[in-house]
Write an enzyme that holds these catalytic residues in place. Structure first.
Site, PDB file in Angstrom:
ATOM      1  CG  ASP A   1      17.893   9.374  -7.184  1.00 12.00           C
ATOM      2  OD1 ASP A   1      17.653  10.015  -8.223  1.00 12.00           O
ATOM      3  OD2 ASP A   1      18.994   8.828  -6.975  1.00 12.00           O
TER       4      ASP A   1
ATOM      5  CG  ASP B   1       1.554   3.844  -4.239  1.00  8.15           C
ATOM      6  OD1 ASP B   1       1.560   2.960  -5.099  1.00  8.15           O
ATOM      7  OD2 ASP B   1       0.587   4.057  -3.487  1.00  8.15           O
TER       8      ASP B   1
ATOM      9  CG  HIS C   1      25.635   6.749 -10.459  1.00 12.96           C
ATOM     10  ND1 HIS C   1      25.276   7.829  -9.689  1.00 12.96           N
ATOM     11  CD2 HIS C   1      24.477   6.170 -10.856  1.00 12.96           C
ATOM     12  CE1 HIS C   1      23.955   7.897  -9.613  1.00 12.96           C
ATOM     13  NE2 HIS C   1      23.447   6.900 -10.317  1.00 12.96           N
TER      14      HIS C   1
ATOM     15  CG  ASP D   1      27.372   9.577  -7.335  1.00 15.19           C
ATOM     16  OD1 ASP D   1      26.893   8.768  -6.534  1.00 15.19           O
ATOM     17  OD2 ASP D   1      27.175   9.522  -8.571  1.00 15.19           O
TER      18      ASP D   1
ATOM     19  CG  HIS E   1      22.370  -0.334 -17.665  1.00 19.21           C
ATOM     20  ND1 HIS E   1      21.707   0.870 -17.744  1.00 19.21           N
ATOM     21  CD2 HIS E   1      22.974  -0.353 -16.435  1.00 19.21           C
ATOM     22  CE1 HIS E   1      21.887   1.550 -16.614  1.00 19.21           C
ATOM     23  NE2 HIS E   1      22.644   0.826 -15.816  1.00 19.21           N
TER      24      HIS E   1
ATOM     25  N   GLY F   1       0.786  -1.218   0.000  1.00 21.92           N
ATOM     26  CA  GLY F   1       0.000   0.000   0.000  1.00 21.92           C
ATOM     27  C   GLY F   1       0.821   1.272   0.000  1.00 21.92           C
TER      28      GLY F   1
ATOM     29  CG  HIS G   1      24.357  11.103  -3.582  1.00 20.75           C
ATOM     30  ND1 HIS G   1      24.500  11.854  -4.736  1.00 20.75           N
ATOM     31  CD2 HIS G   1      23.779  11.933  -2.677  1.00 20.75           C
ATOM     32  CE1 HIS G   1      24.025  13.073  -4.528  1.00 20.75           C
ATOM     33  NE2 HIS G   1      23.586  13.142  -3.283  1.00 20.75           N
TER      34      HIS G   1
END
Length: 553
Positions: A76, A49, A367, A194, A363, A47, A389
């Site tokens: 994000d 999301d 990053h 990062d 792919h 429930g 991050h």
């Protein structure tokens, strides 16, 4: 006693978890906020999301916020912006594409007209109270990304945002190494960098590798191609479109996020679809399968996403057929492994061929890997280093890299969300914590708060509805009348009426589901949950906790 004023860096999310990236910089009575992102929920959070950071610290200091800066447009980093904009009236700064996505998001919540947007580009400088910010061009898996150099009374802090050092990006826009090096030559107090790929050796592959890898595969595909990636990865979508044009295939865009993001990208000139290449959903199945490509959202296997619905034969116009090719060109977000595994099982059952993100070149990450992180450290040459991050292990791995580049251990601060780092007179240390946490949001964008609080609140106020359904795991048929357990929900005299209605809803939901959906208990549970919730809210104005249980026999 004299109060010593220090510069404070306060991460409210993104340190110790993937997503919910948000940071506050404070000096005296002035604050700036950098990014405000969401995190997608784990499967067990029924429930829920989206998950957003607890913004109570900012709410308590709303009058101090001089501006909100967004480094780029990924969920994000901007996904929780509506919740921030509802409590803070400060101006918002971002690049053209970032603001394009942000405006669409805030319009959904009726907030866009209340926010003052300020478009910036790389090289621009702005002043917000005691802070001066320069935007620095970076390459990432979304257009118009940037790092920021923050001039503070204590010195310059570089916040990289998300980046990579791709020397051959699709749009030709590379990370501005010269500006970063210039800062490194003039003393940088701290680098916040990062850490997503800090455990991965080497250098991330160029985005152009994807086209080089997939074009011959698609060229040789005998039937329809389904291509899924993150909707925000405009460069990846553009490559798929370019391959489709070169191989003589019509393109159909499917999925709410894919359509809305590409609309923004088209409108702002970041995406090009040649005239006559586009095909509508309702017409694509009538085309020669060898001359069509479906670019579709749902790369993470979300139960109600476009790709999941197509795989389950639940899409009105489109379905997967034997011999079709499904390309998943997106990283698996930690926590989504089970959902993607279930999705793949359904796709394979259709007799389709699948190319996964693990296929070399299908792919590439947006990053930086270890060698790129070392280059950033070498260019910026910070006095202090704070990895950001990532989960704790990525932060620790990044800290280890920094030590290998000569930064002393005592000048590396590995933080958690909520830590307060103070800079004063050229020195830095952790000085305490502020409240942080996760706030759970349902499909109506209503706050559900922490899980335990949610449980207690629902049980005490609206009760619990526990539908138990026994289903044949081979046929997907219901083997017995659904049993429904109620606790603290309706009065005794209303029990039978509600139970009869609930059983009818469950039976109809299952009957209306196709065979593939009925065999996937996670999908069936989600559909039953949604239909019961809708019925109860409409008829009784209540929101009980609904926990469907599917027993496979």
């Amino acid at each position: 006693m004299k109060i010593i004023e220090a510069l404070k860096f306060i991460p409210l999310g993104g340190l110790g978890e993937f997503g919910m990236n948000i940071a506050v910089f404070q000096f005296k009575e002035s604050m700036i906020v950098v990014d405000c992102g969401l995190m997608f929920p784990r499967e067990e959070l029924l429930g829920i999301d989206i998950v957003v950071p607890d913004l109570s610290f900012i709410e308590q200091n709303a009058d101090k916020v001089k501006g909100i800066i967004f480094t780029h447009g990924h969920e994000d980093h901007i996904g929780a912006a509506p919740f921030l904009s509802s409590i803070v009236k400060a101006p918002v700064y971002g690049t053209r594409f970032t603001l394009g996505l942000l405006k669409d998001k805030l319009e959904e919540h009726g907030l866009a007209k209340k926010v003052h947007f300020h478009m910036v580009k790389s090289g621009d400088e702005i002043e917000l109270g005691p802070f001066r910010i320069e935007f620095i061009r970076t390459t990432h898996s979304i257009p118009d990304s940037c790092s920021v150099a923050i001039f503070t009374p204590e010195g310059v802090i570089i916040h990289t945002g998300d980046f990579k050092l791709d020397q051959t990006p699709i749009d030709g826009i590379t990370t501005d190494l010269a500006t970063l090096s210039r800062y490194g030559s003039n003393s940088v107090l701290a680098l916040l960098s990062d850490s997503t790929n800090a455990e991965i050796p080497g250098i991330s592959l160029s985005e152009k590798v994807v086209r080089k890898t997939l074009e011959p595969v698609i060229m040789n595909a005998k039937r329809r191609v389904f291509f899924t990636t993150f909707a925000s990865h405009v460069h990846r979508v553009q490559q798929a479109i370019d391959i489709a044009e070169r191989t003589g295939r019509k393109v159909c865009l499917v999925g709410r996020s894919m359509v809305s993001t590409t609309d923004v990208a088209l409108r702002l000139g970041y995406l090009n679809i040649p005239h006559g290449l586009f095909c509508e959903d309702r017409k694509v199945m009538s085309l020669n399968p060898a001359r069509s490509m479906v670019i579709i959202s749902g790369s993470q296997g979300e139960p109600m996403s476009a790709l999941s619905r197509v795989a389950l034969d639940d899409h009105r116009d489109i379905h997967i057929e034997k011999g079709d090719l499904v390309i998943i060109s997106a990283k698996i977000i930690p926590g989504n492994e089970r959902s993607i595994s279930g999705l793949l099982n359904h796709i394979y059952k259709k007799g389709a061929e699948v190319i996964l993100e693990t296929t070399p070149g299908a792919h590439v990450s947006g990053h930086p890997c270890q060698e790129e992180l070392k280059i950033m450290l070498q260019l910026v040459r910070p006095k202090y280093f704070i990895p950001i991050h990532g989960e704790h292990r990525q932060l620790m791995s990044h800290a280890s890299l920094a030590r290998s580049m000569g930064i002393p251990r005592e000048r590396i601060l590995v933080c958690e969300s909520g830590d307060v780092v103070e800079f004063k007179d050229g020195k830095a240390h952790k000085s305490g914590k502020v409240p942080v946490g996760m706030v759970y949001i349902d499909r109506e964008f209503e706050e559900v708060e922490e899980v335990v609080v949610k449980d207690r609140k629902h049980i005490s106020e609206d009760g619990v509805v526990l539908p138990v359904i026994a289903m044949n795991k081979h046929t997907g048929e219901i083997e017995a009348e659904p049993e429904i357990i109620l606790r603290g929900f309706v009065k005794m005299e209303e029990d039978e009426e509600f139970l009869d209605e609930a059983r009818e809803i469950i039976l109809k939901t299952v009957a209306d589901s196709n065979p593939e959906e009925r065999k996937d208990k996670h999908v069936i549970k989600t559909k039953i949950y949604r239909e019961l919730k809708k019925h109860i809210k409409k008829k009784m104005q209540k929101r009980p906790m609904i926990i469907p249980v599917v027993i496979e026999i």
